[in-house]
Write a protein that holds these residues in place. Structure first.
Motif, PDB file in Angstrom:
ATOM      1  N   GLU A 144       0.883  -1.301   0.012  1.00 27.84           N
ATOM      2  CA  GLU A 144       0.004  -0.007   0.209  1.00 27.84           C
ATOM      3  C   GLU A 144       0.683   1.205   0.029  1.00 27.84           C
ATOM      4  N   LEU A 145       1.744   1.473   0.783  1.00 34.12           N
ATOM      5  CA  LEU A 145       2.662   2.501   1.081  1.00 34.12           C
ATOM      6  C   LEU A 145       3.804   2.931  -0.106  1.00 34.12           C
ATOM      7  N   ALA A 146       3.896   1.632  -0.970  1.00 35.33           N
ATOM      8  CA  ALA A 146       4.729   1.929  -2.099  1.00 35.33           C
ATOM      9  C   ALA A 146       3.869   2.187  -3.248  1.00 35.33           C
ATOM     10  N   TYR A 147       2.817   1.646  -3.400  1.00 36.71           N
ATOM     11  CA  TYR A 147       1.823   1.885  -4.736  1.00 36.71           C
ATOM     12  C   TYR A 147       0.949   2.738  -4.660  1.00 36.71           C
ATOM     13  N   GLY A 148       0.337   3.022  -3.313  1.00 37.45           N
ATOM     14  CA  GLY A 148      -0.867   3.949  -3.187  1.00 37.45           C
ATOM     15  C   GLY A 148      -0.589   5.273  -3.607  1.00 37.45           C
ATOM     16  N   PRO A 149       0.430   6.086  -3.083  1.00 43.67           N
ATOM     17  CA  PRO A 149       0.616   7.398  -3.504  1.00 43.67           C
ATOM     18  C   PRO A 149       0.644   7.562  -4.870  1.00 43.67           C
ATOM     19  N   THR A 150       1.164   6.691  -5.902  1.00 45.19           N
ATOM     20  CA  THR A 150       1.535   6.892  -7.256  1.00 45.19           C
ATOM     21  C   THR A 150      -0.079   6.452  -7.885  1.00 45.19           C
ATOM     22  N   VAL A 151      -0.689   5.542  -7.409  1.00 47.65           N
ATOM     23  CA  VAL A 151      -2.200   5.463  -8.027  1.00 47.65           C
ATOM     24  C   VAL A 151      -2.901   6.586  -7.843  1.00 47.65           C
ATOM     25  N   ASP A 152      -2.923   7.576  -6.508  1.00 51.81           N
ATOM     26  CA  ASP A 152      -3.839   8.652  -6.485  1.00 51.81           C
ATOM     27  C   ASP A 152      -3.507   9.609  -7.362  1.00 51.81           C
ATOM     28  N   GLN A 153      -1.866   9.614  -7.670  1.00 48.23           N
ATOM     29  CA  GLN A 153      -1.294  10.867  -8.492  1.00 48.23           C
ATOM     30  C   GLN A 153      -1.942  10.451  -9.898  1.00 48.23           C
ATOM     31  N   LEU A 154      -1.924   9.294 -10.337  1.00 44.62           N
ATOM     32  CA  LEU A 154      -2.363   9.087 -11.858  1.00 44.62           C
ATOM     33  C   LEU A 154      -3.875   9.319 -11.860  1.00 44.62           C
ATOM     34  N   ARG A 155      -4.665   9.465 -10.832  1.00 42.94           N
ATOM     35  CA  ARG A 155      -6.009   9.729 -10.989  1.00 42.94           C
ATOM     36  C   ARG A 155      -6.720   8.583 -12.074  1.00 42.94           C
ATOM     37  N   PRO A 156      -6.846   7.379 -11.685  1.00 47.62           N
ATOM     38  CA  PRO A 156      -7.245   6.426 -12.784  1.00 47.62           C
ATOM     39  C   PRO A 156      -8.968   6.517 -12.877  1.00 47.62           C
ATOM     40  N   ASP A 157      -9.523   6.156 -13.954  1.00 55.05           N
ATOM     41  CA  ASP A 157     -10.774   5.833 -14.129  1.00 55.05           C
ATOM     42  C   ASP A 157     -11.302   4.478 -13.526  1.00 55.05           C
ATOM     43  N   VAL A 158     -10.341   3.465 -14.139  1.00 56.71           N
ATOM     44  CA  VAL A 158     -10.550   2.036 -13.696  1.00 56.71           C
ATOM     45  C   VAL A 158      -9.245   1.434 -13.289  1.00 56.71           C
ATOM     46  N   ILE A 159      -9.096   0.785 -12.095  1.00 54.94           N
ATOM     47  CA  ILE A 159      -8.252   0.076 -11.510  1.00 54.94           C
ATOM     48  C   ILE A 159      -8.303  -1.292 -11.896  1.00 54.94           C
ATOM     49  N   TYR A 160      -7.230  -2.065 -12.522  1.00 60.26           N
ATOM     50  CA  TYR A 160      -7.182  -3.455 -13.261  1.00 60.26           C
ATOM     51  C   TYR A 160      -6.094  -3.873 -11.876  1.00 60.26           C
ATOM     52  N   ALA A 161      -6.676  -4.854 -10.819  1.00 63.11           N
ATOM     53  CA  ALA A 161      -5.795  -5.277  -9.931  1.00 63.11           C
ATOM     54  C   ALA A 161      -5.528  -6.650 -10.113  1.00 63.11           C
ATOM     55  N   ASN A 162      -4.545  -7.041 -10.132  1.00 64.15           N
ATOM     56  CA  ASN A 162      -3.813  -8.695 -10.273  1.00 64.15           C
ATOM     57  C   ASN A 162      -3.748  -9.212  -9.116  1.00 64.15           C
ATOM     58  N   ASP A 163      -4.419 -10.266  -8.809  1.00 64.90           N
ATOM     59  CA  ASP A 163      -4.314 -11.370  -7.858  1.00 64.90           C
ATOM     60  C   ASP A 163      -4.448 -10.479  -6.362  1.00 64.90           C
ATOM     61  N   PHE A 164      -4.477 -11.213  -5.240  1.00 63.23           N
ATOM     62  CA  PHE A 164      -4.699 -10.547  -3.917  1.00 63.23           C
ATOM     63  C   PHE A 164      -4.016  -9.699  -3.449  1.00 63.23           C
ATOM     64  N   ARG A 165      -2.925  -9.511  -3.479  1.00 68.19           N
ATOM     65  CA  ARG A 165      -2.274  -8.205  -2.732  1.00 68.19           C
ATOM     66  C   ARG A 165      -2.577  -7.040  -3.490  1.00 68.19           C
ATOM     67  N   MET A 166      -2.686  -6.792  -4.612  1.00 72.65           N
ATOM     68  CA  MET A 166      -3.011  -5.548  -5.406  1.00 72.65           C
ATOM     69  C   MET A 166      -4.540  -5.498  -5.216  1.00 72.65           C
ATOM     70  N   LEU A 167      -5.459  -6.519  -4.941  1.00 69.90           N
ATOM     71  CA  LEU A 167      -6.727  -6.283  -4.699  1.00 69.90           C
ATOM     72  C   LEU A 167      -7.099  -5.112  -3.523  1.00 69.90           C
ATOM     73  N   GLY A 168      -6.262  -5.086  -2.521  1.00 70.79           N
ATOM     74  CA  GLY A 168      -6.341  -4.384  -1.300  1.00 70.79           C
ATOM     75  C   GLY A 168      -5.855  -2.964  -1.811  1.00 70.79           C
ATOM     76  N   VAL A 169      -4.481  -2.792  -2.598  1.00 67.88           N
ATOM     77  CA  VAL A 169      -4.272  -1.764  -3.106  1.00 67.88           C
ATOM     78  C   VAL A 169      -5.162  -0.926  -3.807  1.00 67.88           C
ATOM     79  N   GLY A 170      -5.843  -1.658  -4.675  1.00 67.81           N
ATOM     80  CA  GLY A 170      -6.873  -0.975  -5.528  1.00 67.81           C
ATOM     81  C   GLY A 170      -8.205  -0.437  -4.853  1.00 67.81           C
ATOM     82  N   ALA A 171      -8.601  -1.403  -4.141  1.00 64.67           N
ATOM     83  CA  ALA A 171      -9.897  -1.007  -3.187  1.00 64.67           C
ATOM     84  C   ALA A 171      -9.613   0.227  -2.336  1.00 64.67           C
ATOM     85  N   ARG A 172      -8.558   0.234  -1.705  1.00 63.61           N
ATOM     86  CA  ARG A 172      -8.076   1.671  -0.841  1.00 63.61           C
ATOM     87  C   ARG A 172      -8.149   2.770  -1.794  1.00 63.61           C
ATOM     88  N   ALA A 173      -7.526   2.681  -2.941  1.00 66.20           N
ATOM     89  CA  ALA A 173      -7.390   3.923  -3.780  1.00 66.20           C
ATOM     90  C   ALA A 173      -8.988   4.071  -4.103  1.00 66.20           C
TER      91      ALA A 173
END
Length: 516
Positions: free
Chosen positions: A197-226
């Motif tokens: 979360e701490l590695a990916y989260g800030p970058t995801v927020d900066q990118l302002r996506p319309d759709v997040i495509y999360a691969n597998d279980f770890r990235m699911l949490g990162v995408g959901a929190r964003a």
């Protein structure tokens, strides 16, 4: 750009794809990113840098960015403390144990030199006093060595006992937090998930996506929190969850007993935030719908090769000419990740029984300890000259590269995820028109038998494998002929990617590329 009803230009929706690896070597995420970008979507693929340094490049029209991910939460608090109950005399886990052991070795090495000088009558002299002093020092060094070894042993024993997190205390700890926090218990049981979360989260927020495509279980949490953070700011993000493996059926990535409990809790907490779910087989789709009470059955997207990748140039580099092998020599190939549970050992053990056949491993890490053990075993069997270990080639070169083998081998063991899907190498072997030698894992064995495109043997059964390999080597054309009646076009990425494209259009209907 697309036009709105007021003729104001609108950019296509931005899709941010999240994956927990360095992208290279993961053909599924590369094809997902590239096909979406080729269709006009604004695609950014975020992965994790393998060397700790941010990296970026283009994949077709998609951007690839690898983020730096420190992992200080990988180690648990008890790993920084002494185990007073398990090892009361153990050294603290600070590295001092190795330092003390080295000090004793250095002292004993110095005493050896002193003894040599005394024996040679050097300038150190040979008086009774000096010999007596040296003897006392030698005894003291032996005593200290035993003391240091004992404390070192207590440290390593305590670390081993706590490392698996299976002690009565650890089991009680896991049970307590699971009962108290439910799906939120991963915060206590597997805090390393916060590192993602701490590695990916800030970058995801900066990118302002319309759709997040999360691969597998770890990235699911990162995408959901964003998605949750964006909602508090008045922005809507749609979340797609691509499930490559059924979590309860995977071989745990960690040896500790909390890993599965924690990661399942994490998955259950964030699965309700997925607006669409994709997976790799119909059986896995049913399991996911049941386990997570999904309103819709997940869509199935097979990890198949691109059309362009299966129309190879026969003059291009291939496996046979890479290892310098003539066309008449039998060649059995395994292509994929190298690990004991992949069953590759049976191919080596069978080599003395197939004296004319060569074996090739095309793997992610040719110098891994596991590969080295297989090479050593081949030497013991007198077959080292017939075993070839090669690195991966680019995913778009795989089919053509493998096409000159006599047969493709899938010797994997009985893990649930191996039972319920056709894995990537199955499609690659099929497009290469290779006869397939597969272990008796349910779905692939049934498919091979139905299509008559190869032979099936029991997991780790050397005799059965040899029998199957001899049948294919004796008449490979018989098995290759089966591909004339198989619809290989359905096993291409372009067909599979249409499923993903339909989801993008449904989730971002106002931002579809090229729509006026």
């Amino acid at each position: 750009m697309v036009a709105t009803g007021t003729n104001e230009p609108t950019a296509p929706a931005r899709i941010v794809i999240l994956v927990d690896n360095g992208v290279n070597g993961d053909s599924r995420v590369q094809k997902t990113a590239r096909s979406a970008a080729d269709a006009g979507w604004d695609v950014i693929l975020l992965g994790r840098s393998p060397n700790g340094q941010p990296q970026s490049w283009k994949l077709g029209d998609a951007q690839v960015r690898l983020v730096r991910m420190p992992s200080p939460l990988r180690q648990r608090r008890h790993e920084y403390r002494r185990r007073w109950f398990i090892g009361p005399l153990a050294y603290p886990p600070t590295g001092i144990a190795a330092q003390r052991a080295q000090v004793v070795k250095a002292w004993q090495a110095d005493l050896v030199i002193k003894r040599a000088l005394l024996a040679s009558g050097g300038r150190s002299g040979g008086s009774v006093l000096k010999r007596g002093s040296l003897r006392v020092q030698e005894v003291a060094a032996k005593v200290l060595k035993r003391w240091v070894s004992f404390r070192y042993w207590q440290l390593t024993t305590a670390q081993r006992l706590r490392g698996s997190l299976r002690s009565p205390w650890d089991r009680a700890y896991t049970w307590f937090w699971r009962r108290l926090l439910g799906v939120r218990s991963w915060r206590r049981l597997e805090p390393q998930l916060w590192d993602y979360e701490l590695a990916y989260g800030p970058t995801v927020d900066q990118l302002r996506p319309d759709v997040i495509y999360a691969n597998d279980f770890r990235m699911l949490g990162v995408g959901a929190r964003a998605k949750i953070r964006a909602r508090t700011k008045g922005r809507q993000i749609k979340l797609i969850w691509d499930v490559h493996e059924y979590l309860p059926g995977v071989k745990p990535r960690s040896n500790n007993a909390r890993w599965m409990t924690a990661n399942q809790a994490h998955e259950h907490e964030f699965s309700p935030y997925a607006d669409a779910v994709i997976t790799v087989s119909a059986q896995l789709a049913e399991l996911l719908k049941r386990d997570h009470s999904l309103p819709l059955l997940p869509s199935v997207v097979l990890n198949t090769p691109n059309v362009a990748d299966v129309e190879w140039d026969e003059g291009a580099p291939n496996l046979r000419n890479r290892i310098g092998l003539g066309p008449e020599t039998p060649l059995l190939v395994y292509s994929g990740a190298a690990a004991a549970h992949r069953g590759m050992g049976v191919m080596v053990e069978a080599m003395p029984h197939l004296p004319e056949a060569h074996v090739a491993f095309v793997v992610n890490d040719p110098q891994s300890a596991y590969l080295n053990s297989l090479v050593a075993r081949a030497k013991e069997l007198g077959a080292a000259d017939r075993l070839h270990v090669l690195p991966y080639v680019a995913h778009h070169e795989v089919v053509g590269f493998l096409s000159t083998a006599t047969a493709g081998v899938i010797p994997i063991h009985h893990w649930l995820n191996h039972e319920i899907q056709l894995i990537t190498k199955f499609f690659e072997y099929s497009h290469a028109r290779l006869p397939i030698l597969v272990s008796d894992v349910e779905t692939m064995a049934a498919t091979v038998r139905e299509n008559e495109q190869g032979e099936v043997f029991r997991v780790d059964d050397v005799e059965g494998y040899v029998r199957a390999a001899k049948a294919v080597i004796a008449d490979p054309d018989r098995y290759r002929a089966a591909y004339k009646s198989i619809d290989l076009a359905a096993w291409t990425w372009e067909v599979q990617a249409e499923v993903q494209a339909g989801l993008y259009r449904r989730l971002a209907p106002d931002r579809i590329p090229g729509r006026a």
